[in-house]
Design a protein around this motif. Structure first.
Motif, mmCIF file in Angstrom:
data_model
loop_
_atom_site.group_PDB
_atom_site.id
_atom_site.type_symbol
_atom_site.label_atom_id
_atom_site.label_comp_id
_atom_site.label_asym_id
_atom_site.label_seq_id
_atom_site.Cartn_x
_atom_site.Cartn_y
_atom_site.Cartn_z
ATOM 1 N N LYS A 16 14.749 23.450 -17.165
ATOM 2 C CA LYS A 16 15.115 22.476 -18.201
ATOM 3 C C LYS A 16 15.326 21.097 -17.591
ATOM 4 C CE LYS A 16 17.217 25.467 -21.646
ATOM 5 N NZ LYS A 16 18.440 25.836 -22.354
ATOM 6 N N THR A 19 11.891 19.685 -16.560
ATOM 7 C CA THR A 19 11.139 19.310 -17.748
ATOM 8 C C THR A 19 11.676 18.008 -18.339
ATOM 9 O OG1 THR A 19 10.636 21.623 -18.217
ATOM 10 C CG2 THR A 19 10.415 20.080 -20.054
ATOM 11 N N ARG A 20 12.991 17.882 -18.410
ATOM 12 C CA ARG A 20 13.605 16.650 -18.927
ATOM 13 C C ARG A 20 13.274 15.466 -18.012
ATOM 14 N NH1 ARG A 20 14.679 13.438 -22.819
ATOM 15 N NH2 ARG A 20 16.614 12.283 -22.655
ATOM 16 N N ALA A 22 10.630 15.101 -16.086
ATOM 17 C CA ALA A 22 9.219 14.740 -16.255
ATOM 18 C C ALA A 22 9.027 13.883 -17.503
ATOM 19 C CB ALA A 22 8.353 15.994 -16.320
ATOM 20 N N ALA A 23 9.697 14.242 -18.589
ATOM 21 C CA ALA A 23 9.576 13.466 -19.825
ATOM 22 C C ALA A 23 10.185 12.077 -19.650
ATOM 23 C CB ALA A 23 10.256 14.204 -20.975
ATOM 24 N N LEU A 24 11.354 12.003 -19.031
ATOM 25 C CA LEU A 24 11.999 10.711 -18.803
ATOM 26 C C LEU A 24 11.182 9.835 -17.864
ATOM 27 C CD1 LEU A 24 15.734 11.807 -18.449
ATOM 28 C CD2 LEU A 24 14.775 10.397 -20.290
ATOM 29 N N ASP A 25 10.648 10.438 -16.824
ATOM 30 C CA ASP A 25 9.864 9.678 -15.849
ATOM 31 C C ASP A 25 8.605 9.111 -16.498
ATOM 32 O OD1 ASP A 25 9.943 8.796 -13.111
ATOM 33 O OD2 ASP A 25 8.217 10.088 -12.721
ATOM 34 N N GLN A 26 7.990 9.873 -17.360
ATOM 35 C CA GLN A 26 6.808 9.398 -18.084
ATOM 36 C C GLN A 26 7.191 8.240 -19.010
ATOM 37 O OE1 GLN A 26 4.895 12.400 -20.474
ATOM 38 N NE2 GLN A 26 3.057 11.184 -20.731
ATOM 39 N N GLN A 27 8.318 8.368 -19.673
ATOM 40 C CA GLN A 27 8.794 7.312 -20.566
ATOM 41 C C GLN A 27 9.122 6.050 -19.759
ATOM 42 O OE1 GLN A 27 12.273 8.497 -22.759
ATOM 43 N NE2 GLN A 27 11.842 7.092 -24.431
ATOM 44 N N ARG A 28 9.721 6.221 -18.600
ATOM 45 C CA ARG A 28 10.052 5.092 -17.723
ATOM 46 C C ARG A 28 8.782 4.364 -17.290
ATOM 47 N NH1 ARG A 28 10.865 4.296 -12.041
ATOM 48 N NH2 ARG A 28 12.586 2.859 -11.633
ATOM 49 N N TYR A 30 5.985 4.246 -18.860
ATOM 50 C CA TYR A 30 5.458 3.559 -20.041
ATOM 51 C C TYR A 30 6.149 2.204 -20.210
ATOM 52 C CZ TYR A 30 4.759 2.397 -24.949
ATOM 53 O OH TYR A 30 4.473 1.740 -26.118
#
Length: 85
Positions: A16, A19-20, A22-28, A30
């Motif tokens: 978890k 996964t969180r 990876a999502a935050l890093d992708q958003q960062r 962006y």
């Protein structure tokens, strides 16, 4: 509690977090790209959203599974934008 169940729960918690992250890093990334684009076009930009996400990532990193990220300054964005024009 069986060893198998304890290991499964531990791995589930780690998954978890990863996964969180990876999502935050992708958003960062962006938000970094958005700031760079605005900077290159001479438009106003900020690092606020980038650093909000960075704070969340760094809070997760305290659990020792994921790496922390550096906070981003306006100067860092301007410097990188000028190098990559």
């Amino acid at each position: 509690m069986s060893v198998h169940k304890a290991i499964s729960e531990h791995v589930g918690k780690q998954n978890k977090i990863i996964t969180r992250f990876a999502a935050l890093d992708q958003q960062r990334e962006y938000y970094i790209e958005q700031a760079l684009d605005l900077c290159r076009r001479g438009l106003p930009f900020s690092a606020d959203k980038i650093n909000e996400i960075t704070a969340e990532i760094n809070e997760l990193s305290k659990q020792g599974i994921i790496p922390a990220r550096k906070y981003v300054t306006i100067e860092m964005i301007e410097e990188y934008a000028s190098k990559t024009r």
